[in-house]
Motif scaffolding. Structure first.
Motif, mmCIF file in Angstrom:
data_model
loop_
_atom_site.group_PDB
_atom_site.id
_atom_site.type_symbol
_atom_site.label_atom_id
_atom_site.label_comp_id
_atom_site.label_asym_id
_atom_site.label_seq_id
_atom_site.Cartn_x
_atom_site.Cartn_y
_atom_site.Cartn_z
ATOM 1 N N GLU A 85 42.653 43.639 33.387
ATOM 2 C CA GLU A 85 42.198 45.024 33.508
ATOM 3 C C GLU A 85 41.384 45.223 34.786
ATOM 4 N N LYS A 86 40.619 44.187 35.116
ATOM 5 C CA LYS A 86 39.846 44.255 36.354
ATOM 6 C C LYS A 86 40.795 44.293 37.558
ATOM 7 N N GLU A 87 41.829 43.486 37.479
ATOM 8 C CA GLU A 87 42.782 43.406 38.592
ATOM 9 C C GLU A 87 43.552 44.720 38.744
ATOM 10 N N ARG A 88 43.878 45.353 37.636
ATOM 11 C CA ARG A 88 44.648 46.605 37.697
ATOM 12 C C ARG A 88 43.755 47.819 37.953
ATOM 13 N N LYS A 89 42.491 47.576 38.126
ATOM 14 C CA LYS A 89 41.505 48.627 38.437
ATOM 15 C C LYS A 89 41.345 49.634 37.295
ATOM 16 N N SER A 90 41.692 49.234 36.098
ATOM 17 C CA SER A 90 41.500 50.164 34.976
ATOM 18 C C SER A 90 40.178 49.896 34.251
ATOM 19 N N SER B 70 41.221 37.710 39.716
ATOM 20 C CA SER B 70 42.661 37.862 39.495
ATOM 21 C C SER B 70 43.099 37.028 38.297
ATOM 22 N N VAL B 71 44.207 37.476 37.686
ATOM 23 C CA VAL B 71 44.759 36.749 36.538
ATOM 24 C C VAL B 71 45.184 35.353 36.977
ATOM 25 N N LEU C 67 30.667 42.370 36.648
ATOM 26 C CA LEU C 67 32.085 42.721 36.739
ATOM 27 C C LEU C 67 32.425 43.432 38.044
ATOM 28 N N LEU C 68 31.539 44.313 38.479
ATOM 29 C CA LEU C 68 31.846 45.085 39.691
ATOM 30 C C LEU C 68 31.220 44.475 40.939
ATOM 31 N N GLY C 69 30.241 43.621 40.751
ATOM 32 C CA GLY C 69 29.557 43.049 41.915
ATOM 33 C C GLY C 69 30.321 41.897 42.530
ATOM 34 N N ARG C 70 31.322 41.396 41.820
ATOM 35 C CA ARG C 70 32.030 40.209 42.306
ATOM 36 C C ARG C 70 33.423 40.616 42.782
ATOM 37 N N ASP C 71 33.563 40.805 44.068
ATOM 38 C CA ASP C 71 34.858 41.223 44.604
ATOM 39 C C ASP C 71 35.638 40.067 45.211
ATOM 40 N N ILE C 72 34.937 39.023 45.582
ATOM 41 C CA ILE C 72 35.608 37.904 46.255
ATOM 42 C C ILE C 72 35.184 36.607 45.565
#
Lengths: 502, 307
Positions: A117-122, A203-204, A264-269
């Motif tokens: 869900e995180k990967e699909r931006k939902s 990512s999954v 969840l949102l603070g970790r982009d890389i």
């Protein structure tokens, strides 16, 4: 938060962590209602995905039939050789396997529902709703568990009915309940583990790679369960279930702490940031501020202020200390030393043995110090991977040993208090507080993984607690251990000689 | 309605937003402009009580973003940069799910959802799976989701991105209606004409902080100076320009064209025309050079590039 700030807070970090841990573990009615909304949607979504439904369907019907066929053939085969006992021990394990296979899909669903869900931006639109972190976690947890659990129970039912009809075998109630519990708790563990992995990846694909940290221990666990079942030690399985429940609770607590909007949102890389990690650690360890580094007195003042935040870990460690001593005494009474060894506990023998140590006394302080520091480092290291459990156990071990020996003194007709006063007390008055402080700081560090401070990210909280531990270790514990090592090498033997009239 | 003071957000060693202050009154629409990575989304996430500010504080609809995060999320609608839909669900199923999270009854959700689908020119589409929707339709569903619970505050991150011109116009019209309906809106966009046409005020954000703020007209005046006028005459200019310096500030001179700035064109232009006519020059054309928001934006972005 600087250490100086927290010294004046009415509630210490440790107390806050414990309170947060307790309150966030207790969902309210509204939490369940909101979580069910999420679960319902996720389950409905999962049931529309053929990649999930077809394997679950096959594992629910086809796999139990296969296992049933296997069990039937096996029973027929071993009966030819009169080895019915082998079949009786293996059939329960097959029941466990039938339950586990559909359950293993919970891991796939969990990784999909959390990191997918995180990967699909939902995920972000969901985070913008009134859902709390806990409600979202509960909803997704249930969604990951419900379909595989239902499939698992259905598969086991199919297997048991078929087994009853084909070879007239049915499990005892104890075995049936144990299998159900093991299957269910394993599901919880896999999903709770998947949440932790998901929150640390973007990512999954990355999550699937990290999932081996769940799959490998689960495979080992299945093998262990196979041995226990084949051995026929079904009552021992209750201990396994107890351990699994504890593991599941710890992982779920860790999951609820990690599963928050910030993480969840603070970790982009997915990147190791050694520079940042060192900076966080060093700033905390050195006490560096905008005005520069503190002088040694200020540094020690800050270091002692950390002790104020360790009230709860210190209480836990004191309880562990008492528990360790009591366990030592109990074990001492259960496993009494042979008479020949008990004779060594007499005063004259102690004095004679001490005289033999005189030639080593020059190296003794260093050996004692090295041993104590080694134990502390081992405790700190193993505690990181076991959420502090092993660090508590290692802390209890020497105290337990002392309790054991004191019990042997009493059983040998000697006064245990003379032994304690002569052989332990002179250096223990320095050594035990030193070990206690270091062990409490280590415990606080270890439990930040399960329950990070509310105003920090997991990595920040972990690094800061690690820096506090190292600060107390090097600044307080090691200097005290140096003193206690010299006392133990030079003063304790004299006290012992004095007590036993040498 | 939205008030932020000294807002900052640091992710470990990376500072996404620092010392950001803004104020949006009830019924006002603030456009937040800025290059990629400027901190727009982080700002919106902080105002939407999704991320906790590292420094500073903010209130949305009277609620503190840290202490009353749940109340803010209840009273606020957010359109995220990517709509992030569940593609196996139908439009209506999707909105029923979200509506329930806001405590709305199924009947009310369906009624509002169907109305909004019609308003966004997608009547009947709500029965279809979201996976079948075009990009623009998905974005519109995202906007409907944000509006479903009738929020007083809307935070819209790129609402018309990936939309065809017709869909984008529908969305803009809807945003205009929402603004006229006295809702408070923050609109993050890269679309400068959209920002100019929809917003009451514009804030330009760069490297995590606001570097310019005001109405489009104010920003043009502040950042691009006085109105620029171009005048063309019917023959070559030979030194006559020097005589004009008392009237206007000449910026550029061509063979028969001059470009100048003046604080008050309504007074100066007639004087200038009379002066040139007196010199025997015929005025062919006279017009104000358009200074677009794009000029302002580029001016600000370029100016602060090396700061």
């Amino acid at each position: 938060m600087e250490s100086g700030d927290s010294c004046c807070s009415p509630v210490s970090d440790s107390e806050l962590i414990i309170m947060t841990a307790i309150t966030t573990l207790l969902p309210r009615k509204n939490d369940w209602q909101m979580a069910f909304i999420v679960t319902r949607r996720e389950v409905r979504d999962a049931f529309r995905d053929w990649r999930i439904i077809i394997p679950i369907f096959l594992l629910t019907l086809a796999f139990p039939a296969l296992m049933n066929f296997t069990a039937g053939r096996m029973v027929g085969f071993v009966e030819e050789y009169g080895a019915d006992i082998i079949a009786n021990q293996l059939i329960p394990f097959l029941l466990l396997v039938v339950g586990f296979f559909p359950m293993s899909f919970s891991l796939v669903i969990a990784l999909e529902t959390f990191v997918g869900e995180k990967e699909r931006k939902s995920l972000e639109p969901l985070l913008a709703t009134p859902l709390t972190n806990m409600q979202l976690y509960m909803g997704k947890m249930m969604a990951s568990l419900v379909p595989p659990l239902l499939a698992s129970y259905a598969g086991m039912t199919v297997y048991l009915i078929a087994l009853k009809l084909s070879v007239d075998w049915s499990p005892t109630w104890q075995l049936f309940v144990q299998t159900l519990l093991i299957t269910t708790i394993q599901g919880f563990i896999m999903v709770a583990g998947a949440v932790i992995i998901s929150s640390q990846t973007t990512s999954v694909r990355a999550a699937n790679l990290l999932a081996s940290f769940i799959i490998i221990p689960m495979a080992l666990l299945i093998q262990f369960e196979a041995v226990a079942m084949f051995w026929g030690n079904h009552s021992g399985l209750w201990w396994l279930i107890f351990g699994l429940v504890l593991t599941a609770l710890v992982l779920m607590r860790m999951g609820t702490a990690i599963f928050n909007r910030e993480e969840l949102l603070g970790r982009d890389i997915d990147q190791i940031r050694l520079g940042w990690m060192w900076q966080q650690f060093w700033t905390r360890f050195s006490g560096k501020s905008e005005t520069g580094y503190p002088n040694p007195v200020a540094w020690y003042r800050q270091t002692f202020a950390i002790l104020g935040q360790l009230r709860v870990p210190i209480v836990i460690m004191i309880l562990a200390l008492i528990g360790g001593a009591a366990a030592g005494v109990i074990v001492g009474r259960m496993y009494v030393l042979p008479a020949g060894f008990q004779a060594e506990l007499r005063g004259d023998n102690i004095v004679r043995n001490l005289e033999q140590l005189e030639m080593l006394v020059g190296a003794l302080p260093y050996v004692i110090l090295a041993q104590n520091v080694r134990v502390l480092l081992l405790m700190a290291l193993l505690g990181v991977f076991t959420f502090g459990v092993l660090s508590i156990l290692i802390f209890m071990l020497p105290i337990g040993l002392i309790g054991y020996i004191a019990a042997q003194f009493a059983l040998a007709g000697q006064n245990p208090y003379t032994f304690l006063l002569g052989a332990i007390l002179p250096h223990a008055v320095i050594e035990i507080p030193a070990l206690l402080i270091a062990a409490a700081a280590a415990l606080r560090w270890h439990i930040t993984v399960i329950s990070p401070p509310p105003d920090r990210t997991l990595s920040e909280g972990f690094l800061i607690a690690a820096a506090d531990f190292v600060r107390l270790l090097l600044g307080v514990a090691v200097p005290l251990l140096v003193i206690s090592a010299f006392v133990e090498a030079y003063v304790t033997p004299q006290a012992l000689l004095h007590m036993y009239g040498g | 309605m939205i008030e932020a003071v000294g807002l900052g957000k640091t992710f470990d060693e990376f500072t996404a937003v620092y010392d950001l202050s803004l104020s949006v009154q009830a019924g006002e629409l603030l456009a937040l402009l800025g290059p990629n990575g400027a901190g727009k989304t982080t700002t919106v996430r902080m105002l939407g009580a999704i991320l906790r500010p590292t420094t500073g504080h903010a209130r949305v609809n009277g609620h503190d973003v840290v202490l009353e995060a749940d109340k803010i999320r209840h009273s606020m609608g957010m359109l995220t940069e990517q709509p992030g839909l569940y593609l196996r669900m139908s439009g209506l199923e999707y909105l029923v799910f979200y509506g329930r999270l806001y405590g709305l009854s199924d009947d009310l959700i369906k009624k509002r959802a169907i109305n909004l689908f019609e308003r966004f020119n997608m009547p009947g589409a709500y029965t279809r799976r979201l996976g079948e929707y075009s990009k623009g339709m998905r974005q519109k569903v995202g906007l409907i989701r944000a509006m479903l619970h009738d929020p007083a505050v809307l935070l819209l991150d790129e609402p018309t991105s990936a939309m065809d011109p017709h869909s984008a116009k529908l969305v803009r019209d809807a945003i205009r209606e929402l603004r006229d309906d006295k809702r408070t809106i923050i609109l993050c966009t890269h679309n400068l004409p959209e920002a100019e046409s929809l917003s009451d005020r514009i804030a330009i954000i760069k490297r995590g902080t606001i570097v310019a703020e005001g109405t489009a007209i104010e920003l043009k005046q502040q950042l691009l100076g006085q109105p620029q006028i171009e005048l063309q005459v019917d023959r070559y200019l030979n030194g006559e320009v020097e005589d004009l310096s008392d009237l206007v500030t000449v910026e550029w001179v061509g063979e028969n064209t001059i470009r100048y700035r003046t604080p008050d064109p309504t007074v100066t232009n007639p004087q200038l025309v009379r002066h040139l006519t007196g010199l025997g020059l015929g005025v062919v054309s006279l017009y104000e050079v358009t200074q677009s928001l794009e000029d302002v934006y580029l001016h600000v972005v370029e100016e602060t590039k090396d700061v």
